[in-house]
Design an enzyme around this catalytic site. Structure first.
Site, short mmCIF file in Angstrom:
data_model
loop_
_atom_site.label_atom_id
_atom_site.label_comp_id
_atom_site.label_asym_id
_atom_site.label_seq_id
_atom_site.Cartn_x
_atom_site.Cartn_y
_atom_site.Cartn_z
N GLY A 132 5.65 -7.16 -0.31
CA GLY A 132 5.01 -6.12 -0.24
C GLY A 132 3.90 -5.92 -0.97
CB THR A 176 3.52 -1.14 -3.93
OG1 THR A 176 4.80 -0.98 -3.19
CG2 THR A 176 2.63 -0.40 -3.21
N GLY A 177 5.10 -4.23 -4.19
CA GLY A 177 6.30 -4.70 -4.98
C GLY A 177 6.76 -5.80 -3.91
CD GLU A 222 4.93 -5.09 7.76
OE1 GLU A 222 3.76 -5.69 7.69
OE2 GLU A 222 5.08 -4.21 6.96
N GLY A 225 11.55 4.08 19.08
CA GLY A 225 10.33 3.71 18.30
C GLY A 225 10.11 3.61 16.88
CD GLU A 258 7.52 -0.32 8.39
OE1 GLU A 258 7.37 -1.19 9.78
OE2 GLU A 258 8.05 -1.16 7.55
N GLY A 314 2.41 0.78 2.11
CA GLY A 314 1.48 0.95 0.98
C GLY A 314 0.08 0.65 1.45
CB ALA A 315 -1.56 -2.57 1.93
CD GLN A 373 3.33 -2.09 9.67
OE1 GLN A 373 2.31 -2.39 9.04
NE2 GLN A 373 4.15 -1.85 8.50
#
Ligand SMILES: Nc1nc2c(ncn2[C@@H]2O[C@H](COP(=O)(O)OP(=O)(O)OP(=O)(O)O)[C@@H](O)[C@H]2O)c(=O)[nH]1
Ligand SMILES: [Ca+2]
Length: 570
Positions: free
Chosen positions: A88, A90-91, A222, A246, A249, A252-253, A256
């Site tokens: 991801g 951020t991590g 994703e 549904g 999401e 961080g970047a 979806q």
């Protein structure tokens, strides 16, 4: 004349090997087709093999039945493992998934007990300037996985690295260089790995068609993975498409949006999943740059570019009011790891924090509507991107969940009731309260919280209202939307959805081999197999006994003495 041997058969089996001197009184036994010599058997009767034959055949059939049951039908099945690394923005987190394959059919997942995860920060995209560290960042994750998977199963345990928006934001060449560093480490991890199993998963382009045992996925990404795991856990996968849930999401970047829609839609937004005999036509799109962290940076940039100028003009030309940060925030005054020193000094030189929820919400809406003028469809909710009307229930995950959790606690403390069913309208009130609070007071009140997360809640509350209500037109008291990161204690992590798809295809291809079943079974199965082996050995022993000539001691009249003779064959 009734044949005497039929009556004697059962008794003799137990006495055929006792010492002749102690035998019971001699009993006459005339064999109808034997030679002139009358043979007397002293209480040892002709032992016919029939009782042992029945016992043996019962033992063998029991053993075989039990073995077949355990191998093919017992709910145990064989235990297998799979590993997904979610790269991801951020991590990076590793998910070790333990599951069973019952007799080679579909895998059976238990994500409650069979899932171990570990996260390391920052994400892979942070190593664009220091590539070697990208591979090194996986080492701790791999050691974690090696502790979770039995060593004898490492070689068959597939490991995949799937990176998301954080990497999609980088140039293709930089992405490939980071992935290659990761491949070097994964090749020698001890797990089963192929170079193409380390990749940046698509946001929106069509992927290869995955023909799976029970799923046909056209173009997976994703968002689809998250939809699969959510409906798998909710038990709606395989049922009426209108009853599916549904997913929205907020990463961080990227963000979806994936849901079932029977509206006609352009192919680049359409995904098709066939589960059992039901085909789900899904809308799925990943909005790059609309993840919370990146959107926050984009909003600050828009303040400087003049895309949005808050009601109050900037104090001086070079200073800009930041309505999305609580007043009194000053980078130096906090041990915030907000990027590098350069970023901190840039903030100081350009911005004056003055939290104002409404202005922040307007700035966020301006960001989300950017490009709307290029919309070539009847209606565009976000920018110029196609999206059919939102249908049915939705789960809002990741940052939606983190922000709602924070404000739920905050308002419960302050005797406000942040009602799940009217979350958005309460969030407006809560966000106003938070944004206009002084930063030093907020820090004091929430000392246990991560400062970076705390600092972002003003922006996050305004961004969520601008996204869900102002852009996607979800009513402020809409009960169709729930904020969650788990269902029944199972994380709604897209990586699990990806695994469900992949392992379904794997079980479709590889029948489970018996050795794996035996070697990877747990103790109860192993005990059963040991017991079966014992039964089989007993059966083999009995057969050998039966096959061995049954001897008996008889008195030979001609010789006038006892002799040992073979029973049975006439
Ligand atoms: N407030 C808060 N935010 C969190 C927490 N954990 C993660 N986040 C944020 O939640 C967002 C989504 O988390 P992730 O899915 O891990 O983000 P990511 O995968 O690195 O980002 P993408 O690549 O866009 O998916 C990020 O903005 C994180 O900063 C938390 O415990 N509290
Ligand atoms: Ca993510």
């Amino acid at each position: 004349m009734r044949r005497s041997h039929a009556r004697n058969r059962v008794e003799s089996k137990s006495k055929s090997t006792t010492n002749p001197q102690k035998m019971d009184p001699i009993k006459l036994q005339i064999r109808s087709n034997s030679r002139s010599t009358a043979l007397f058997s002293r209480n040892s009767r002709q032992t016919k093999p029939i009782p042992s034959f029945i016992a043996v055949s019962i033992a063998i059939s029991l053993a075989l039945f039990a073995f077949i049951y355990i191998v093919f039908f017992s709910s145990k099945g064989s235990v297998k493992y799979g590993i997904i690394i979610d790269g991801g923005s951020t991590g990076t987190r590793i998910h070790v998934i333990r599951y069973r394959v019952d007799g080679g059919k579909n895998p059976v997942f238990d994500f409650k007990e069979g899932l171990d995860s570990l996260r390391v920060n920052p994400g892979l995209s942070a190593y664009a300037e220091d590539l070697a560290l990208a591979g090194y960042s996986l080492k701790e994750l791999l050691e974690f996985a090696r502790r979770k998977v039995p060593k004898k199963q490492w070689g068959e345990t597939e490991i995949r690295l799937m990176a998301t928006a954080g990497m999609r934001l980088l140039d293709d060449e930089v992405q490939e260089r980071i992935l290659e560093q990761c491949r070097k480490v994964l090749r020698v991890s001890g797990f089963k790995f192929r170079d193409d199993w380390a990749s940046v998963i698509t946001g929106n382009t069509m992927c290869m068609v995955l023909i799976l045992d029970s799923m046909i996925v056209l173009g997976s990404d994703e968002g689809v993975y998250a939809w699969v795991v959510a409906n798998y856990v909710l038990g709606t996968l395989g049922g009426n498409p209108l009853h599916t849930t549904g997913i929205i999401e907020l990463g961080g970047a990227s963000a979806q949006v994936t849901f079932f829609s029977n509206e006609p839609m352009p192919s680049e937004f359409s995904r098709s999943i066939k589960f059992g005999n039901i085909t789900y036509s899904l809308y799925s799109h990943s909005f790059l740059h609309f993840g919370q962290n990146v959107a926050h940076e984009s909003l600050r940039a828009s303040l400087v570019n003049g895309d949005f100028s808050p009601a109050a003009d900037s104090l001086h030309k070079e200073m800009y009011i930041d309505p999305c940060t609580p007043k009194g925030y000053f980078p130096e005054s906090s041990n915030l790891s907000l990027g590098s020193v350069a970023e901190k000094s840039k903030y100081i030189s350009e911005f004056k924090a003055r939290g104002n929820f409404s202005e922040c919400r307007s700035a966020a809406l301006t960001l989300l509507q950017k490009g709307k003028e290029r919309c070539s469809y009847d209606h565009c909710y976000l920018g110029s991107v196609f999206m059919p009307k939102l249908r049915g229930k939705f789960l809002a995950t990741e940052n939606f969940f983190y922000t709602s959790k924070f404000f739920l606690c905050l308002l419960l403390d302050q005797f406000f009731r942040l009602r799940q069913r009217a979350f958005l309208s309460d969030l407006i009130m809560a966000g106003k309260h938070f944004c206009e609070e002084d930063w030093s007071k907020l820090k004091k009140k929430h000392q246990s919280l991560n400062e970076e997360d705390l600092l972002r809640y003003c922006f996050s509350s305004a961004y969520i209202v601008a996204l869900l209500h102002d852009s996607l037109e979800i009513a402020l008291d809409d009960e169709r939307i729930s904020f969650a990161n788990q269902v029944n204690d199972i994380p709604l992590d897209w990586a699990l959805g990806a695994f469900i798809l992949q392992s379904t295809s794997i079980s479709d291809v590889q029948q489970t081999d018996w050795i794996t079943i035996i070697m990877s079974s747990d103790s109860s199965t192993l005990i059963s197999i040991t017991a079966i082996s014992a039964i089989l050995m007993f059966a083999a022993w009995s057969i050998s006994k039966w096959r061995k000539p049954q001897l008996k001691t008889v008195y030979d009249l001609e010789k006038g003495r006892y002799i040992v003779t073979r029973i049975g064959r006439s």
